[in-house]
Design a protein around this motif. Sequence first.
Motif, PDB file in Angstrom:
ATOM      1  N   ILE A 302       0.839  -1.125  -0.001  1.00  0.00           N
ATOM      2  CA  ILE A 302       0.102   0.009  -0.032  1.00  0.00           C
ATOM      3  C   ILE A 302       0.787   1.315  -0.016  1.00  0.00           C
ATOM      4  CG2 ILE A 302      -1.665   1.254   1.212  1.00  0.00           C
ATOM      5  CD1 ILE A 302      -2.487  -1.418   2.672  1.00  0.00           C
ATOM      6  N   LEU A 303       1.036   2.032  -1.116  1.00  0.00           N
ATOM      7  CA  LEU A 303       1.874   2.955  -1.293  1.00  0.00           C
ATOM      8  C   LEU A 303       1.280   4.361  -1.174  1.00  0.00           C
ATOM      9  CD1 LEU A 303       4.144   1.762  -4.227  1.00  0.00           C
ATOM     10  CD2 LEU A 303       4.493   1.095  -1.735  1.00  0.00           C
ATOM     11  N   PHE A 304       1.972   5.382  -0.607  1.00  0.00           N
ATOM     12  CA  PHE A 304       1.451   6.621  -0.416  1.00  0.00           C
ATOM     13  C   PHE A 304       1.849   7.338  -1.606  1.00  0.00           C
ATOM     14  CE2 PHE A 304       1.686  11.026   1.064  1.00  0.00           C
ATOM     15  CZ  PHE A 304       0.259  11.176   1.889  1.00  0.00           C
ATOM     16  N   HIS A 305       0.932   8.350  -2.266  1.00  0.00           N
ATOM     17  CA  HIS A 305       1.323   9.257  -3.292  1.00  0.00           C
ATOM     18  C   HIS A 305       1.098  10.765  -2.885  1.00  0.00           C
ATOM     19  CE1 HIS A 305       1.504   5.642  -6.096  1.00  0.00           C
ATOM     20  NE2 HIS A 305       0.237   5.438  -5.125  1.00  0.00           N
ATOM     21  N   VAL A 306       1.921  11.507  -3.135  1.00  0.00           N
ATOM     22  CA  VAL A 306       2.003  12.985  -2.641  1.00  0.00           C
ATOM     23  C   VAL A 306       1.230  13.673  -3.704  1.00  0.00           C
ATOM     24  CG1 VAL A 306       3.168  15.310  -1.848  1.00  0.00           C
ATOM     25  CG2 VAL A 306       4.191  12.879  -1.391  1.00  0.00           C
ATOM     26  N   ASP A 307       0.097  14.045  -3.534  1.00  0.00           N
ATOM     27  CA  ASP A 307      -0.684  14.870  -4.383  1.00  0.00           C
ATOM     28  C   ASP A 307      -0.642  16.531  -4.436  1.00  0.00           C
ATOM     29  OD1 ASP A 307      -1.926  12.514  -5.089  1.00  0.00           O
ATOM     30  OD2 ASP A 307      -3.558  12.846  -3.737  1.00  0.00           O
ATOM     31  N   ARG A 308      -0.252  16.951  -3.128  1.00  0.00           N
ATOM     32  CA  ARG A 308       0.301  18.423  -3.186  1.00  0.00           C
ATOM     33  C   ARG A 308       1.139  18.580  -1.866  1.00  0.00           C
ATOM     34  NH1 ARG A 308      -3.845  22.391  -1.767  1.00  0.00           N
ATOM     35  NH2 ARG A 308      -2.804  24.020  -2.568  1.00  0.00           N
ATOM     36  N   LEU A 309       2.026  19.633  -2.202  1.00  0.00           N
ATOM     37  CA  LEU A 309       3.027  19.808  -1.188  1.00  0.00           C
ATOM     38  C   LEU A 309       3.250  21.341  -1.156  1.00  0.00           C
ATOM     39  CD1 LEU A 309       5.258  19.083   0.864  1.00  0.00           C
ATOM     40  CD2 LEU A 309       6.941  18.898  -1.295  1.00  0.00           C
ATOM     41  N   VAL A 310       2.769  21.885  -0.028  1.00  0.00           N
ATOM     42  CA  VAL A 310       2.830  23.439   0.173  1.00  0.00           C
ATOM     43  C   VAL A 310       3.638  23.736   1.346  1.00  0.00           C
ATOM     44  CG1 VAL A 310       1.067  25.218   0.704  1.00  0.00           C
ATOM     45  CG2 VAL A 310       0.212  23.284  -0.479  1.00  0.00           C
ATOM     46  N   PHE A 311       4.639  24.631   1.172  1.00  0.00           N
ATOM     47  CA  PHE A 311       5.689  25.046   2.005  1.00  0.00           C
ATOM     48  C   PHE A 311       5.540  26.545   2.164  1.00  0.00           C
ATOM     49  CE2 PHE A 311      10.065  26.971   2.454  1.00  0.00           C
ATOM     50  CZ  PHE A 311      10.274  26.239   3.544  1.00  0.00           C
ATOM     51  N   ASN A 312       5.305  26.959   3.350  1.00  0.00           N
ATOM     52  CA  ASN A 312       5.037  28.198   3.789  1.00  0.00           C
ATOM     53  C   ASN A 312       4.026  28.904   2.559  1.00  0.00           C
ATOM     54  OD1 ASN A 312       6.732  27.753   5.865  1.00  0.00           O
ATOM     55  ND2 ASN A 312       8.042  29.461   5.261  1.00  0.00           N
ATOM     56  N   GLY A 313       2.873  28.321   2.602  1.00  0.00           N
ATOM     57  CA  GLY A 313       1.898  28.650   1.498  1.00  0.00           C
ATOM     58  C   GLY A 313       2.211  28.685   0.065  1.00  0.00           C
ATOM     59  N   LEU A 314       3.197  28.202  -0.472  1.00  0.00           N
ATOM     60  CA  LEU A 314       3.481  28.177  -1.708  1.00  0.00           C
ATOM     61  C   LEU A 314       3.863  26.635  -2.314  1.00  0.00           C
ATOM     62  CD1 LEU A 314       6.812  30.613  -1.616  1.00  0.00           C
ATOM     63  CD2 LEU A 314       4.258  31.046  -2.030  1.00  0.00           C
ATOM     64  N   GLU A 315       3.044  26.239  -3.197  1.00  0.00           N
ATOM     65  CA  GLU A 315       2.848  24.794  -3.605  1.00  0.00           C
ATOM     66  C   GLU A 315       3.892  24.491  -4.545  1.00  0.00           C
ATOM     67  OE1 GLU A 315      -0.223  21.859  -5.780  1.00  0.00           O
ATOM     68  OE2 GLU A 315      -0.851  23.835  -5.216  1.00  0.00           O
ATOM     69  N   LEU A 316       4.536  23.367  -4.269  1.00  0.00           N
ATOM     70  CA  LEU A 316       5.817  22.925  -4.802  1.00  0.00           C
ATOM     71  C   LEU A 316       5.369  22.114  -6.138  1.00  0.00           C
ATOM     72  CD1 LEU A 316       8.051  22.632  -1.679  1.00  0.00           C
ATOM     73  CD2 LEU A 316       8.865  24.041  -3.595  1.00  0.00           C
ATOM     74  N   PRO A 317       6.274  21.873  -7.101  1.00  0.00           N
ATOM     75  CA  PRO A 317       5.942  21.338  -8.273  1.00  0.00           C
ATOM     76  C   PRO A 317       5.969  19.670  -8.212  1.00  0.00           C
ATOM     77  CG  PRO A 317       8.167  22.027  -8.541  1.00  0.00           C
ATOM     78  CD  PRO A 317       7.753  22.563  -7.391  1.00  0.00           C
ATOM     79  N   ASP A 318       5.266  19.108  -9.304  1.00  0.00           N
ATOM     80  CA  ASP A 318       5.369  17.670  -9.319  1.00  0.00           C
ATOM     81  C   ASP A 318       6.642  17.127  -9.219  1.00  0.00           C
ATOM     82  OD1 ASP A 318       5.906  18.809 -11.880  1.00  0.00           O
ATOM     83  OD2 ASP A 318       5.239  17.011 -13.049  1.00  0.00           O
ATOM     84  N   THR A 319       7.893  17.600  -9.704  1.00  0.00           N
ATOM     85  CA  THR A 319       9.006  17.118  -9.729  1.00  0.00           C
ATOM     86  C   THR A 319       9.470  17.083  -8.231  1.00  0.00           C
ATOM     87  OG1 THR A 319       9.979  19.370  -9.782  1.00  0.00           O
ATOM     88  CG2 THR A 319       9.780  18.115 -11.855  1.00  0.00           C
ATOM     89  N   THR A 320       9.326  17.855  -7.341  1.00  0.00           N
ATOM     90  CA  THR A 320       9.524  17.937  -6.008  1.00  0.00           C
ATOM     91  C   THR A 320       8.848  16.691  -5.363  1.00  0.00           C
ATOM     92  OG1 THR A 320       9.970  20.307  -5.911  1.00  0.00           O
ATOM     93  CG2 THR A 320       9.954  18.954  -3.747  1.00  0.00           C
ATOM     94  N   ARG A 321       7.357  16.446  -5.552  1.00  0.00           N
ATOM     95  CA  ARG A 321       6.724  15.511  -4.872  1.00  0.00           C
ATOM     96  C   ARG A 321       7.197  14.259  -5.483  1.00  0.00           C
ATOM     97  NH1 ARG A 321       2.305  18.349  -7.331  1.00  0.00           N
ATOM     98  NH2 ARG A 321       1.731  16.574  -8.558  1.00  0.00           N
ATOM     99  N   ASN A 322       7.493  14.020  -6.746  1.00  0.00           N
ATOM    100  CA  ASN A 322       7.970  12.681  -7.143  1.00  0.00           C
ATOM    101  C   ASN A 322       9.104  12.347  -6.642  1.00  0.00           C
ATOM    102  OD1 ASN A 322       5.540  12.548  -9.079  1.00  0.00           O
ATOM    103  ND2 ASN A 322       6.848  13.432 -10.605  1.00  0.00           N
ATOM    104  N   LYS A 323      10.241  13.212  -6.517  1.00  0.00           N
ATOM    105  CA  LYS A 323      11.547  12.880  -5.698  1.00  0.00           C
ATOM    106  C   LYS A 323      11.219  12.431  -4.382  1.00  0.00           C
ATOM    107  CE  LYS A 323      16.113  14.571  -5.405  1.00  0.00           C
ATOM    108  NZ  LYS A 323      16.332  14.086  -3.960  1.00  0.00           N
ATOM    109  N   LEU A 324      10.291  13.034  -3.528  1.00  0.00           N
ATOM    110  CA  LEU A 324      10.209  12.615  -2.223  1.00  0.00           C
ATOM    111  C   LEU A 324       9.554  11.199  -2.262  1.00  0.00           C
ATOM    112  CD1 LEU A 324       8.637  15.991  -0.654  1.00  0.00           C
ATOM    113  CD2 LEU A 324      10.802  14.836  -0.232  1.00  0.00           C
TER     114      LEU A 324
END
Length: 362
Positions: A302-324
């Motif tokens: 059962i794998l977790f997928h990051v759909d959104r990543l918001v840092f200090n109110g700023l949403e980071l791109p899919d490349t950052t999510r994929n890397k994490l």
Amino acid sequence: MIRPALKMLSCVLLTIILIWTSMSARPVLAAPSEEANRILQDSLSIVEIDHEIERISQEQQILLQRQQELRSNLATQQEQMTMQRKRAGSVLRSYYMGERDKLLSVVLGAKSLKQLLSLYDYYLLLISHDQDVLQEYESNYRNMRKTEEQVTRASSDLETVKTNLLEQRKRIVLLQARVNDGVNASKNPDTLRKLIGEMTAYWENVGVYEVNKHFKALAQAMQDLPQFIQQQQGAMVTNGKVITISIREEDFNRFLKSENELFNHFNFSFGQDRIVVEGQQGTMKLRVEGHYTVENEPQNAILFHVDRLVFNGLELPDTTRNKLEKDFDLGFYPQQLISYVKATEVRTIAGVLEVKLELSLK
């Protein structure tokens, strides 16, 4: 004695007033406008996509080198196969033409036991040599075919990487143009540029480290989740071949806080088909939205997928999510809980994470 003291106090007060005045005079963007937020978000995306371009470029070089090595190996193997094909062909022709049958006739026509044994040993030696030649040919042929497949796969991977690289470069050009237009159109472009620089430096020097630290802590905690579930009374319910695991969000939060004090500042909530992680530690505000899926390759998980990543109110791109997702395994592996089961379904509803397992004796 009193006058010098009063004079010193006056100087200190004057200094404080000057500092306060200079700080007040600076344009403050502590609460940037929606447009400024978009520009800052695009700027962070540029930084992250630029890192992705660097990573892809390195991967491209590695694949290119691998492709060249494989082609060189394939050329060498093909030369060897030409020689071995002739040897194998000679062996097969000898059988087809009946030469080995004639040799067997000679063995059977021996006039003495000593001669029979000598000829028979020679016959076995020859047959054994024939088998070695054919087996070597077969083995090298399989290796050559395997290398050919690797070359084809490396070429395909290289083309995929090249395409991805071009797409990321297009993205960064468009984002950079949008940032430049936004900055130039702003009322205070110099201040906005400075804020972009400060935010970028803060993300690269503090944000990346903190986000990675929290994801690493979460990945380590997930390794202990099966043991935690076993200790929760009523967490697992069996109905025939189906086992249902129910994890309440308050229990999940309690588990994480017991694993690492970092999670004292964060809260995990389960909603309809999504999980939200939100919290603040110091000057860092983080919000992660994601969901779980059941995967069967390379193993049932059962794998977790990051759909959104918001840092200090700023949403980071899919490349950052994929890397994490790639760097930190936040998955749950049911067979660590019960060796003979596999996950078939996962869902989140208000306040509860549910996992369905089925008995699997394969």
